[in-house]
Design a protein around this motif. Structure first.
Motif, PDB file in Angstrom:
ATOM      1  N   ALA B 226      72.375  15.160  17.718  1.00 31.78           N
ATOM      2  CA  ALA B 226      73.664  15.248  17.026  1.00 31.78           C
ATOM      3  C   ALA B 226      74.813  14.748  17.896  1.00 31.78           C
ATOM      4  CB  ALA B 226      73.924  16.689  16.607  1.00 31.78           C
ATOM      5  N   ASP B 227      75.793  14.189  17.228  1.00 32.11           N
ATOM      6  CA  ASP B 227      76.983  13.710  17.948  1.00 32.11           C
ATOM      7  C   ASP B 227      77.761  14.861  18.573  1.00 32.11           C
ATOM      8  OD1 ASP B 227      77.665  14.682  15.423  1.00 32.11           O
ATOM      9  OD2 ASP B 227      79.444  13.406  15.263  1.00 32.11           O
ATOM     10  N   ILE B 228      77.620  16.063  18.016  1.00 29.24           N
ATOM     11  CA  ILE B 228      78.385  17.205  18.542  1.00 29.24           C
ATOM     12  C   ILE B 228      77.622  17.971  19.623  1.00 29.24           C
ATOM     13  CG2 ILE B 228      79.651  17.546  16.389  1.00 29.24           C
ATOM     14  CD1 ILE B 228      77.719  19.969  15.897  1.00 29.24           C
ATOM     15  N   ASP B 229      76.463  17.467  20.009  1.00 33.21           N
ATOM     16  CA  ASP B 229      75.660  18.149  21.025  1.00 33.21           C
ATOM     17  C   ASP B 229      76.289  17.927  22.403  1.00 33.21           C
ATOM     18  OD1 ASP B 229      73.686  18.922  22.919  1.00 33.21           O
ATOM     19  OD2 ASP B 229      72.128  18.685  21.402  1.00 33.21           O
ATOM     20  N   LEU B 230      77.056  18.912  22.852  1.00 32.76           N
ATOM     21  CA  LEU B 230      77.804  18.754  24.105  1.00 32.76           C
ATOM     22  C   LEU B 230      76.879  18.712  25.321  1.00 32.76           C
ATOM     23  CD1 LEU B 230      80.789  21.228  23.506  1.00 32.76           C
ATOM     24  CD2 LEU B 230      80.715  18.757  23.121  1.00 32.76           C
ATOM     25  N   VAL B 231      75.746  19.389  25.238  1.00 35.89           N
ATOM     26  CA  VAL B 231      74.864  19.485  26.400  1.00 35.89           C
ATOM     27  C   VAL B 231      74.158  18.155  26.664  1.00 35.89           C
ATOM     28  CG1 VAL B 231      72.861  20.667  27.364  1.00 35.89           C
ATOM     29  CG2 VAL B 231      74.539  21.953  26.047  1.00 35.89           C
ATOM     30  N   ILE B 232      73.484  17.636  25.645  1.00 36.88           N
ATOM     31  CA  ILE B 232      72.724  16.399  25.854  1.00 36.88           C
ATOM     32  C   ILE B 232      73.654  15.209  26.060  1.00 36.88           C
ATOM     33  CG2 ILE B 232      70.983  14.858  24.890  1.00 36.88           C
ATOM     34  CD1 ILE B 232      69.960  17.639  25.690  1.00 36.88           C
ATOM     35  N   ASN B 233      74.714  15.186  25.282  1.00 37.83           N
ATOM     36  CA  ASN B 233      75.626  14.050  25.427  1.00 37.83           C
ATOM     37  C   ASN B 233      76.377  14.071  26.760  1.00 37.83           C
ATOM     38  OD1 ASN B 233      75.053  12.695  22.959  1.00 37.83           O
ATOM     39  ND2 ASN B 233      76.162  14.298  21.874  1.00 37.83           N
ATOM     40  N   ALA B 234      76.499  15.257  27.351  1.00 36.76           N
ATOM     41  CA  ALA B 234      77.116  15.332  28.672  1.00 36.76           C
ATOM     42  C   ALA B 234      76.249  14.626  29.712  1.00 36.76           C
ATOM     43  CB  ALA B 234      77.330  16.786  29.073  1.00 36.76           C
ATOM     44  N   LEU B 235      74.948  14.625  29.482  1.00 40.12           N
ATOM     45  CA  LEU B 235      74.053  13.915  30.403  1.00 40.12           C
ATOM     46  C   LEU B 235      74.384  12.428  30.425  1.00 40.12           C
ATOM     47  CD1 LEU B 235      70.632  15.569  29.512  1.00 40.12           C
ATOM     48  CD2 LEU B 235      71.871  15.802  31.663  1.00 40.12           C
ATOM     49  N   ARG B 236      74.675  11.907  29.243  1.00 42.97           N
ATOM     50  CA  ARG B 236      75.004  10.476  29.161  1.00 42.97           C
ATOM     51  C   ARG B 236      76.303  10.196  29.925  1.00 42.97           C
ATOM     52  NH1 ARG B 236      75.104  10.232  24.206  1.00 42.97           N
ATOM     53  NH2 ARG B 236      73.030   9.452  23.726  1.00 42.97           N
ATOM     54  N   ILE B 237      77.262  11.087  29.754  1.00 50.03           N
ATOM     55  CA  ILE B 237      78.550  10.919  30.439  1.00 50.03           C
ATOM     56  C   ILE B 237      78.349  10.964  31.948  1.00 50.03           C
ATOM     57  CG2 ILE B 237      80.800  12.020  30.826  1.00 50.03           C
ATOM     58  CD1 ILE B 237      80.607  13.013  27.895  1.00 50.03           C
ATOM     59  N   GLN B 238      77.396  11.797  32.383  1.00 55.14           N
ATOM     60  CA  GLN B 238      77.131  11.918  33.816  1.00 55.14           C
ATOM     61  C   GLN B 238      76.347  10.735  34.369  1.00 55.14           C
ATOM     62  OE1 GLN B 238      75.292  15.648  34.771  1.00 55.14           O
ATOM     63  NE2 GLN B 238      77.148  16.819  34.448  1.00 55.14           N
ATOM     64  N   GLY B 239      75.973   9.821  33.481  1.00 50.38           N
ATOM     65  CA  GLY B 239      75.276   8.637  33.955  1.00 50.38           C
ATOM     66  C   GLY B 239      73.779   8.669  33.778  1.00 50.38           C
ATOM     67  N   VAL B 240      73.270   9.696  33.089  1.00 51.31           N
ATOM     68  CA  VAL B 240      71.845   9.732  32.801  1.00 51.31           C
ATOM     69  C   VAL B 240      71.601   8.848  31.579  1.00 51.31           C
ATOM     70  CG1 VAL B 240      69.864  11.194  32.258  1.00 51.31           C
ATOM     71  CG2 VAL B 240      71.700  12.061  33.708  1.00 51.31           C
ATOM     72  N   THR B 241      71.320   7.596  31.833  1.00 48.00           N
ATOM     73  CA  THR B 241      71.300   6.604  30.759  1.00 48.00           C
ATOM     74  C   THR B 241      70.080   6.720  29.863  1.00 48.00           C
ATOM     75  OG1 THR B 241      70.237   5.073  32.279  1.00 48.00           O
ATOM     76  CG2 THR B 241      72.631   4.926  32.072  1.00 48.00           C
TER      77      THR B 241
END
Lengths: 167, 406
Positions: B226-241
């Motif tokens: 989900a687009d609102i998934d703050l936990v998983i999407n935070a990984l992307r922001i942290q550079g976990v591509t």
């Protein structure tokens, strides 16, 4: 002594509310919410199980809370079964694998039971399960004991039972 | 032999007591793998919630549900949940100097998203600036959740963590079950391993995977994020591509601020995630086929290592052996030694035809195994780089022999 302190705390909270003072801190908000009953007043003593005067396996404050819920008696029994089962995770010997399995069986049967009694197309059963966990595991001591149980069960595989699992 | 060249080898046998009986199971087992900070109680609830979604039958065949529970730690001496609890206490004490909130763990479960924030909402009714105070705790918890996932991505679970899950999967495969594996959050790491473990045994005909909010760098099936998934999407922001793309757009809800929980977000009947998850799982189940017929045995390569930089044998390649007796003859079972469950070796279930005893064993007679002519002549091999190397059986591989039903 504890009773006196509790009475004093309630008195201060009521007096605080009646005085019309603004709530400016979280502590004041907690006292105000617990005083007017919008949040149940839960037991937070240092014991693992808390008071259970009628010895029915459910902490007295949670027993009282369940009694206020707007559900049928059958549904309340399912909630009580969950409360009892979750309590046993705190008292079981974490080194006794057979006992741990027995507790886990109680737990999974309680979960299946409550879902069976709340088939209303919503997530009510899951909400009640999380609410039970939130209210039962509500101090650091209880949390630590609960974590010992969960750690001991890590790696296990459990099949959900079929049929009527309610007590 | 130097340590460099001799690492370790375990040949294992998974033979069942009912090897002579043909099996024709016509049922599904759905295995649910929880996130690692979930309690067993929550894992049961999640598994039962998935049962409520799919039902007790699919395509007129029974579906059984099993919880594959894990509760491993994210730091030395502490579970992930303990780490989160410490974060809660620290932050609660910062916004409430009296310490009352930090002592009340009911608020911990609410900040974590395991429970609806009904109590926090009540407090907010009394306290005008509650939202900003609570936001700081929510943010700290979400940040900690993300760091725990990052930790697991770089420090994956060990074989010991998987042992009992593997054994259960082996048993289900032996029973001819069609396996639908469903993972949520970090449970996807465990599910990926389970899928890789059992795939060579049952092939894609009998196992499928579905990922919910995958915190895994690789996928084994379809996913919903989900687009609102703050936990998983935070990984992307942290550079976990390696986090998969968002493929579900749903409105945020106060019920689950993290947008990450199974029941609160992905199975919420008021939003689209529930239907998407149902379709995803049923699509996977729809691809599975019944397994009826006679039995055979396969030696399966389940791990590999290198000699002098060269890689031998593909993981998952196998050799089919027509009967149990030939397996035993080929491998030489006479020197099996019982070992403890917690040993760090890859253990396999073995039925000893002579003593009629079954259990987990570690083969110690390496020379007998290496000299097994059947294996030498027939074991398929191949390098991971696409070139072929020599076929000699070395001591550097893990093998499994399993009963295979087709």
């Amino acid at each position: 002594m504890k009773k006196i302190l509790t009475v004093l705390l309630i008195s201060f909270s009521v007096a605080f509310l009646l005085s019309g003072c603004r709530v400016t801190t979280i502590e004041q908000a907690i006292m105000a919410a617990e005083s007017n009953g919008s949040i149940p007043r839960l037991n937070h003593d240092n014991t693992i199980t808390g008071p259970d005067k009628d010895n029915n396996g459910i902490r007295d404050d949670i027993d009282a809370y369940i009694a206020t819920l707007p559900y049928t008696e059958v549904q309340k029994k399912a909630i009580q079964q969950n409360a009892r089962a979750l309590n046993t995770t705190l008292t079981v010997d974490k080194t006794d694998k057979t006992a741990l399995t027995d507790v886990s069986t109680k737990l999974v049967r309680a979960v299946v039971c409550i879902h069976d009694k709340f088939q209303d197309g919503t997530t009510t059963a899951s909400k009640l399960i999380s609410e039970n966990e939130k209210m039962t595991i509500n101090t650091k001591n209880r949390f630590i004991e609960y974590e010992k149980y969960n750690s001991a069960r890590s790696g296990s595989v459990t099949r959900l039972p079929d049929g009527d699992t309610c007590e | 032999m130097s340590k460099k060249f001799f690492i370790r080898i375990v040949f294992g046998l998974l033979l069942t007591l009912s090897a002579n009986a043909a099996t024709c199971s016509k049922s599904y087992t759905l295995g649910f793998f929880n996130g690692v900070w979930n309690t067993e109680y929550e894992s049961f609830d999640g598994t039962q919630a998935v049962r409520g979604l799919i039902g007790n039958t699919y395509n007129n065949e029974p579906v059984k549900y099993e919880s594959f529970y894990n509760h491993t730690g994210s730091s030395v001496g502490a579970t992930s949940l303990q780490d989160l609890a410490e974060t809660f206490i620290q932050r609660a004490n910062e916004i409430d100097k009296s310490g009352q909130m930090g002592k009340r763990f009911e608020y911990f479960w609410e900040f974590l998203g395991s429970s609806e924030p009904t109590f926090l909402d009540k407090l907010a009714g009394f306290l005008p600036n509650a939202a900003s105070l609570f936001d700081s705790v929510y943010t700290a918890i979400t940040t900690k959740l993300t760091s725990i996932i990052s930790f697991f991505l770089s420090n994956p679970p060990t074989e010991a963590d998987y042992t009992s899950h593997n054994a259960r999967l082996d048993a289900l495969a032996t029973d001819g079950e069609k396996l639908m594996l469903v993972g949520h959050s970090q449970g996807n790491l465990f599910m990926n391993h389970a899928y890789d473990h059992i795939l060579p045994v049952v092939t894609k005909d009998r196992v499928a995977a579905a990922h919910i909010a995958p915190a895994s760098p690789t996928l084994r099936g379809n996913w919903v994020l989900a687009d609102i998934d703050l936990v998983i999407n935070a990984l992307r922001i942290q550079g976990v591509t390696s986090v998969p793309n968002i493929n579900l757009t749903i409105p945020a809800s106060k019920v689950d601020v993290s947008g990450h929980t199974l029941s609160g977000t992905y199975l919420d009947p008021t939003r689209d995630g529930r239907g998407r998850v149902k379709t995803m799982i049923e699509t996977g189940m729809g691809k599975l086929k019944n397994s009826c017929g006679h039995l055979e045995y396969r030696i399966i390569i389940t791990d590999h290592d290198t000699i002098g930089g060269e890689v031998y044998h593909n993981i998952g390649s196998y050799l089919t052996i027509p009967s149990r007796d030939e397996v035993i003859t080929a491998l030489g079972y006479q020197d099996w030694t019982p070992v403890d469950w917690d040993a760090s070796y890859v253990l396999q279930y073995h039925y000893d035809a002579v003593t009629s005893k079954s259990g987990y064993y570690l083969i110690t007679n390496y020379d007998a195994l290496v000299s097994a002519s059947y294996l030498k002549e027939n074991l398929p091999h191949g390098p991971l780089d696409g070139n072929w190397y020599f076929t000699e059986i070395s001591k550097l591989y893990y093998y499994r022999v399993i009963r295979y039903v087709y």
